[in-house]
Scaffold this motif. Sequence first.
Motif, PDB file in Angstrom:
ATOM      1  N   ASN A 120       9.287  15.315   5.927  1.00  0.00           N
ATOM      2  CA  ASN A 120       8.149  15.498   6.929  1.00  0.00           C
ATOM      3  C   ASN A 120       7.488  14.076   6.805  1.00  0.00           C
ATOM      4  O   ASN A 120       7.013  13.687   5.645  1.00  0.00           O
ATOM      5  CB  ASN A 120       7.280  16.435   6.541  1.00  0.00           C
ATOM      6  CG  ASN A 120       6.236  16.659   7.339  1.00  0.00           C
ATOM      7  OD1 ASN A 120       6.025  16.408   8.829  1.00  0.00           O
ATOM      8  ND2 ASN A 120       4.959  16.878   6.916  1.00  0.00           N
TER       9      ASN A 120
ATOM     10  N   HIS B  78      -1.594  18.922  13.949  1.00  0.00           N
ATOM     11  CA  HIS B  78      -0.837  20.269  13.827  1.00  0.00           C
ATOM     12  C   HIS B  78      -1.297  20.964  13.040  1.00  0.00           C
ATOM     13  O   HIS B  78      -1.692  20.557  11.966  1.00  0.00           O
ATOM     14  CB  HIS B  78       0.587  20.014  13.773  1.00  0.00           C
ATOM     15  CG  HIS B  78       1.177  19.161  15.030  1.00  0.00           C
ATOM     16  ND1 HIS B  78       1.180  17.866  15.018  1.00  0.00           N
ATOM     17  CD2 HIS B  78       1.975  19.610  16.219  1.00  0.00           C
ATOM     18  CE1 HIS B  78       1.821  17.582  16.057  1.00  0.00           C
ATOM     19  NE2 HIS B  78       2.238  18.577  16.732  1.00  0.00           N
TER      20      HIS B  78
ATOM     21  N   LEU C  92      -0.264  24.944  10.834  1.00  0.00           N
ATOM     22  CA  LEU C  92       0.771  25.873  10.823  1.00  0.00           C
ATOM     23  C   LEU C  92      -0.027  26.747  10.401  1.00  0.00           C
ATOM     24  O   LEU C  92      -0.529  27.058   9.217  1.00  0.00           O
ATOM     25  CB  LEU C  92       1.807  25.503   9.978  1.00  0.00           C
ATOM     26  CG  LEU C  92       3.307  24.764  10.420  1.00  0.00           C
ATOM     27  CD1 LEU C  92       2.964  23.457  11.260  1.00  0.00           C
ATOM     28  CD2 LEU C  92       4.456  24.935   9.776  1.00  0.00           C
TER      29      LEU C  92
ATOM     30  N   GLU D 217      -2.531  33.916  15.165  1.00  0.00           N
ATOM     31  CA  GLU D 217      -2.386  33.086  16.324  1.00  0.00           C
ATOM     32  C   GLU D 217      -3.489  33.277  17.561  1.00  0.00           C
ATOM     33  O   GLU D 217      -4.104  32.401  17.861  1.00  0.00           O
ATOM     34  CB  GLU D 217      -1.054  33.243  17.202  1.00  0.00           C
ATOM     35  CG  GLU D 217      -0.751  32.277  18.274  1.00  0.00           C
ATOM     36  CD  GLU D 217       0.530  32.269  18.972  1.00  0.00           C
ATOM     37  OE1 GLU D 217       0.948  31.367  19.421  1.00  0.00           O
ATOM     38  OE2 GLU D 217       0.987  33.365  18.825  1.00  0.00           O
TER      39      GLU D 217
ATOM     40  N   ILE E  59       0.546  25.952  15.605  1.00  0.00           N
ATOM     41  CA  ILE E  59       1.932  26.418  15.440  1.00  0.00           C
ATOM     42  C   ILE E  59       2.002  27.660  14.799  1.00  0.00           C
ATOM     43  O   ILE E  59       1.458  27.720  13.387  1.00  0.00           O
ATOM     44  CB  ILE E  59       2.755  25.198  14.903  1.00  0.00           C
ATOM     45  CG1 ILE E  59       2.753  24.038  15.795  1.00  0.00           C
ATOM     46  CG2 ILE E  59       4.300  25.700  14.783  1.00  0.00           C
ATOM     47  CD1 ILE E  59       3.485  23.012  14.899  1.00  0.00           C
TER      48      ILE E  59
ATOM     49  N   VAL F 116       3.967  30.945  13.044  1.00  0.00           N
ATOM     50  CA  VAL F 116       5.201  31.181  12.333  1.00  0.00           C
ATOM     51  C   VAL F 116       5.338  32.480  11.734  1.00  0.00           C
ATOM     52  O   VAL F 116       4.399  32.843  11.105  1.00  0.00           O
ATOM     53  CB  VAL F 116       5.692  29.908  11.434  1.00  0.00           C
ATOM     54  CG1 VAL F 116       5.718  28.612  12.023  1.00  0.00           C
ATOM     55  CG2 VAL F 116       4.640  29.941  10.155  1.00  0.00           C
TER      56      VAL F 116
ATOM     57  N   ASP G 221      11.276  29.783   9.594  1.00  0.00           N
ATOM     58  CA  ASP G 221      10.572  29.360  10.980  1.00  0.00           C
ATOM     59  C   ASP G 221       9.796  28.216  10.638  1.00  0.00           C
ATOM     60  O   ASP G 221       9.822  27.224  11.619  1.00  0.00           O
ATOM     61  CB  ASP G 221       9.828  30.585  11.293  1.00  0.00           C
ATOM     62  CG  ASP G 221       9.319  30.431  12.821  1.00  0.00           C
ATOM     63  OD1 ASP G 221      10.042  29.940  13.563  1.00  0.00           O
ATOM     64  OD2 ASP G 221       8.328  31.429  13.273  1.00  0.00           O
ATOM     65  N   ALA G 222       8.859  28.199   9.745  1.00  0.00           N
ATOM     66  CA  ALA G 222       7.959  27.050   9.519  1.00  0.00           C
ATOM     67  C   ALA G 222       8.851  25.586   9.269  1.00  0.00           C
ATOM     68  O   ALA G 222       8.659  24.665   9.864  1.00  0.00           O
ATOM     69  CB  ALA G 222       7.186  27.321   8.245  1.00  0.00           C
TER      70      ALA G 222
ATOM     71  N   TYR H 235      10.090  24.374  12.662  1.00  0.00           N
ATOM     72  CA  TYR H 235       9.028  23.610  13.264  1.00  0.00           C
ATOM     73  C   TYR H 235       8.847  22.202  12.840  1.00  0.00           C
ATOM     74  O   TYR H 235       8.567  21.424  13.521  1.00  0.00           O
ATOM     75  CB  TYR H 235       7.826  24.436  13.234  1.00  0.00           C
ATOM     76  CG  TYR H 235       7.752  25.598  14.555  1.00  0.00           C
ATOM     77  CD1 TYR H 235       7.577  25.165  15.801  1.00  0.00           C
ATOM     78  CD2 TYR H 235       8.025  26.830  14.199  1.00  0.00           C
ATOM     79  CE1 TYR H 235       7.560  25.953  16.963  1.00  0.00           C
ATOM     80  CE2 TYR H 235       7.956  27.836  15.307  1.00  0.00           C
ATOM     81  CZ  TYR H 235       7.549  27.192  16.594  1.00  0.00           C
ATOM     82  OH  TYR H 235       7.517  28.224  17.733  1.00  0.00           O
TER      83      TYR H 235
ATOM     84  N   LYS I 137      11.603  19.993  13.714  1.00  0.00           N
ATOM     85  CA  LYS I 137      11.464  19.595  15.126  1.00  0.00           C
ATOM     86  C   LYS I 137      10.534  18.653  15.440  1.00  0.00           C
ATOM     87  O   LYS I 137      10.679  17.571  16.278  1.00  0.00           O
ATOM     88  CB  LYS I 137      11.251  21.316  15.805  1.00  0.00           C
ATOM     89  CG  LYS I 137      11.434  20.832  17.696  1.00  0.00           C
ATOM     90  CD  LYS I 137      11.177  22.093  18.269  1.00  0.00           C
ATOM     91  CE  LYS I 137      11.126  21.928  19.627  1.00  0.00           C
ATOM     92  NZ  LYS I 137      11.040  23.079  20.337  1.00  0.00           N
ATOM     93  N   LEU I 138       9.403  18.900  14.522  1.00  0.00           N
ATOM     94  CA  LEU I 138       8.085  17.910  14.909  1.00  0.00           C
ATOM     95  C   LEU I 138       8.444  16.670  14.515  1.00  0.00           C
ATOM     96  O   LEU I 138       8.068  15.478  15.007  1.00  0.00           O
ATOM     97  CB  LEU I 138       6.880  18.466  14.395  1.00  0.00           C
ATOM     98  CG  LEU I 138       6.484  19.672  14.690  1.00  0.00           C
ATOM     99  CD1 LEU I 138       5.268  20.004  13.776  1.00  0.00           C
ATOM    100  CD2 LEU I 138       5.554  19.282  16.075  1.00  0.00           C
TER     101      LEU I 138
END
Length: 230
Positions: free
Chosen positions: A147, A183, A185, A191, A208, A210, A215-216, A219, A222-223
Motif C-alpha cells: 500500500n 480515503h 475505510l 456507511e 469506502i 467494507v 473485502d478491505a 479495496y 485496487k486503489l
Amino acid sequence: MLALLIVFESRLINYEKYTYFLISYNEPFEIVENSGIHVLAVEMFEAPYITDLDYLIKTIEYSSDKEVLDAEVVTNKIRYRSKNEELLGYIRPTVNHFETMKENVIAHLPEKSTAIDQFLKRDDIEGDSAGLATVLSGLIENGEFHNNIPMAVTGAIDSKGNVKEIGSIKAKTLIAEQSGFSHILIPMENEEEAKEVKINEQLNINIIAVTSINDAVAYVKKLNEPVTGK
C-alpha cells in the motif's frame, strides 16, 4: 446486607449523572511504519450534570486545547444498558473489547510482528475499533500486499474476519478529512451515517465501506493499481 446494598446502588447511580459524551480530535497514527494504514482514535470526555452544551464544549476545548468534533446525548437507553452491564459484571467477567480485539487480530495474522505486538500491549487504548487497521498493517508488514496510499481505517473485526460497526463515526470521519487523507475505510454498517456526515459537513474524503478483512484488502489493492491511459 445494608452496607452491600449501599455499595451496589452507589455504583449504579453514577450512570444517572452523565449528560453528554464529548468527542475530540486525536492524531491518527500508523502501527507499522510506512504501511499507509492510519488508526483513527478519539478522546472522549464524560460530562456530568451540566446540560449547557455550548458551555461544555468551550470548557473542554479551552482546558484540553483540542477541538470537540461531536457531542452524544446520554439517553436513558444508554444509562439502562450501562446499568445492565454493571449488574452482569457481578455474576460474570465484564467483556474487555480491547482484549477481544487482540484475540481476533492474532487469529488473522499468519506471522508474528513486533510492531503489532507492541501495539497490542498498550494500556492507553480502549475498545475494538482499531481491529481492521491492525490486521491490514500486519498483512502489509508480512508482505501479503502493498500500500502506497496514506488512508484512514476504522472498524472492529470478529473471529471470522467480518468487519463490524463502530462508534463515533462522525468524529472519525472529520478527523480523517482534517488530517488530509483522501480515503477512509469503514464498516458497511456505518456507511449511511458517514455519508450523511460527508454531505452535511461538505467533506471531500472518499468513503469506502467494507464487510470483511478480505473485502478491505481487495479495496486497498485496487486503489494501488497503476492508472493506465486509454
